[in-house]
Motif scaffolding. Structure first.
Motif, PDB file in Angstrom:
ATOM      1  N   MET A   5      61.338  42.521  40.017  1.00  0.00           N
ATOM      2  CA  MET A   5      61.834  43.862  39.759  1.00  0.00           C
ATOM      3  C   MET A   5      62.801  44.277  40.864  1.00  0.00           C
ATOM      4  SD  MET A   5      58.280  45.766  38.594  1.00  0.00           S
ATOM      5  CE  MET A   5      59.068  47.341  38.243  1.00  0.00           C
ATOM      6  N   GLN A   7      64.490  46.823  43.405  1.00  0.00           N
ATOM      7  CA  GLN A   7      63.832  47.845  44.207  1.00  0.00           C
ATOM      8  C   GLN A   7      64.816  48.919  44.655  1.00  0.00           C
ATOM      9  OE1 GLN A   7      60.229  45.559  46.396  1.00  0.00           O
ATOM     10  NE2 GLN A   7      62.220  45.124  47.268  1.00  0.00           N
ATOM     11  N   LEU A  89      66.740  54.132  37.351  1.00  0.00           N
ATOM     12  CA  LEU A  89      66.246  53.496  36.132  1.00  0.00           C
ATOM     13  C   LEU A  89      67.400  53.084  35.225  1.00  0.00           C
ATOM     14  CD1 LEU A  89      63.183  55.765  35.228  1.00  0.00           C
ATOM     15  CD2 LEU A  89      63.115  53.415  36.071  1.00  0.00           C
ATOM     16  N   SER A  94      63.628  49.520  38.691  1.00  0.00           N
ATOM     17  CA  SER A  94      62.408  50.150  38.199  1.00  0.00           C
ATOM     18  C   SER A  94      61.269  50.194  39.210  1.00  0.00           C
ATOM     19  CB  SER A  94      61.922  49.443  36.927  1.00  0.00           C
ATOM     20  OG  SER A  94      61.771  48.051  37.154  1.00  0.00           O
ATOM     21  N   ARG A  95      61.413  49.567  40.360  1.00  0.00           N
ATOM     22  CA  ARG A  95      60.404  49.679  41.415  1.00  0.00           C
ATOM     23  C   ARG A  95      60.972  50.611  42.483  1.00  0.00           C
ATOM     24  NH1 ARG A  95      58.204  44.260  43.143  1.00  0.00           N
ATOM     25  NH2 ARG A  95      56.686  44.731  41.507  1.00  0.00           N
ATOM     26  N   LEU A 119      57.546  58.314  36.014  1.00  0.00           N
ATOM     27  CA  LEU A 119      58.142  56.999  36.227  1.00  0.00           C
ATOM     28  C   LEU A 119      57.366  55.923  35.474  1.00  0.00           C
ATOM     29  CD1 LEU A 119      60.158  55.154  37.716  1.00  0.00           C
ATOM     30  CD2 LEU A 119      58.572  55.160  39.668  1.00  0.00           C
ATOM     31  N   GLY A 124      58.462  52.148  34.918  1.00  0.00           N
ATOM     32  CA  GLY A 124      58.700  51.927  36.340  1.00  0.00           C
ATOM     33  C   GLY A 124      57.420  51.863  37.148  1.00  0.00           C
ATOM     34  N   ASP A 125      57.575  51.516  38.414  1.00  0.00           N
ATOM     35  CA  ASP A 125      56.461  51.397  39.348  1.00  0.00           C
ATOM     36  C   ASP A 125      56.883  52.113  40.619  1.00  0.00           C
ATOM     37  OD1 ASP A 125      54.089  50.514  40.614  1.00  0.00           O
ATOM     38  OD2 ASP A 125      55.191  48.865  41.529  1.00  0.00           O
ATOM     39  N   GLY A 126      56.111  53.114  41.038  1.00  0.00           N
ATOM     40  CA  GLY A 126      56.544  53.916  42.174  1.00  0.00           C
ATOM     41  C   GLY A 126      55.482  54.132  43.224  1.00  0.00           C
TER      42      GLY A 126
END
Length: 217
Positions: A5, A7, A89, A94-95, A119, A124-126
């Protein structure tokens, strides 16, 4: 092998000393730096070069830099920070690591914590970090949590009314198939018991908040 992913570091305008707390996070791979309005001042304090600027510039004049820049209207439907996340995004990033977005105005801090849900709902990953805290969203599943960087406390704060099937391993106070109720404090102020910890959630979402980071001298 799955593609890694992309960053993005999203820097908000909440002031900090120098951003040194970011170092252990930024050591892991390449980061595209997004400055949301006054977040540019924080980037400068941390010695970070922005790759993208976005904001309505109500915190100061638009920086004159040769990087992509989006000027937003002052009257809009999302904060500069959320707009920066949305921009990331749209670029396939997405991270996201969010900083400069806690402290100061409580309405902004509370809203920014909930942006982790926004997110996640978009794939996504936050994570949110500041000098003393690290916050991430946990949905149903099993998660391995490494005690690095080390924080003294570890808490689960339910977002749904009830979060069930909660099992905590490798912590000072373990739980087995417990139910957490929003507004109760059963899962506040736990502590790491091992270098690697495990959290399982069957139903519901919660914020995992690690607090009081131990500074290495």
């Amino acid at each position: 092998m799955a593609a890694e992913m992309k960053q993005g570091l999203i820097i908000g305008a909440a002031p900090w000393k120098n951003g040194a707390f970011l170092k252990p996070y930024l050591e892991k791979g390449h980061w595209t730096v997004f400055c949301a309005d006054g977040g540019y001042a924080n980037a400068c304090a941390a010695g970070l070069e922005p790759d993208f600027l976005i904001g309505d510039w109500d915190s100061g004049d638009r920086p004159e830099l040769d990087v992509p820049c989006v000027t937003l209207p002052v009257e809009k439907d999302m904060t500069d920070l959320q707009a920066a996340m949305d921009q990331a995004l749209s670029m396939g990033i997405s991270r996201l690591l969010l900083c400069g977005c806690t402290g100061g105005r409580l309405d902004h801090t509370a809203s920014n914590l909930l942006l982790l849900e926004w997110l996640a709902d978009r794939g996504g990953d936050g994570m949110i970090v500041d000098e003393d805290n690290e916050v991430r969203l946990l949905s149903p599943g099993t998660f391995q949590i490494e005690d690095e960087p080390h924080y003294h406390y570890l808490s689960l704060v339910p977002l749904d009314r009830r979060v069930s099937g909660v099992t905590l391993k490798g912590m000072k106070y373990p739980l087995q198939q417990a139910e957490l109720v929003r507004g109760d404090t059963l899962s506040v102020s736990n502590e790491p018991g091992h270098q690697m910890m495990e959290i399982t959630i069957s139903h519901g979402r919660a914020l995992l908040i690690r607090s009081q980071r131990e500074e290495k001298i």
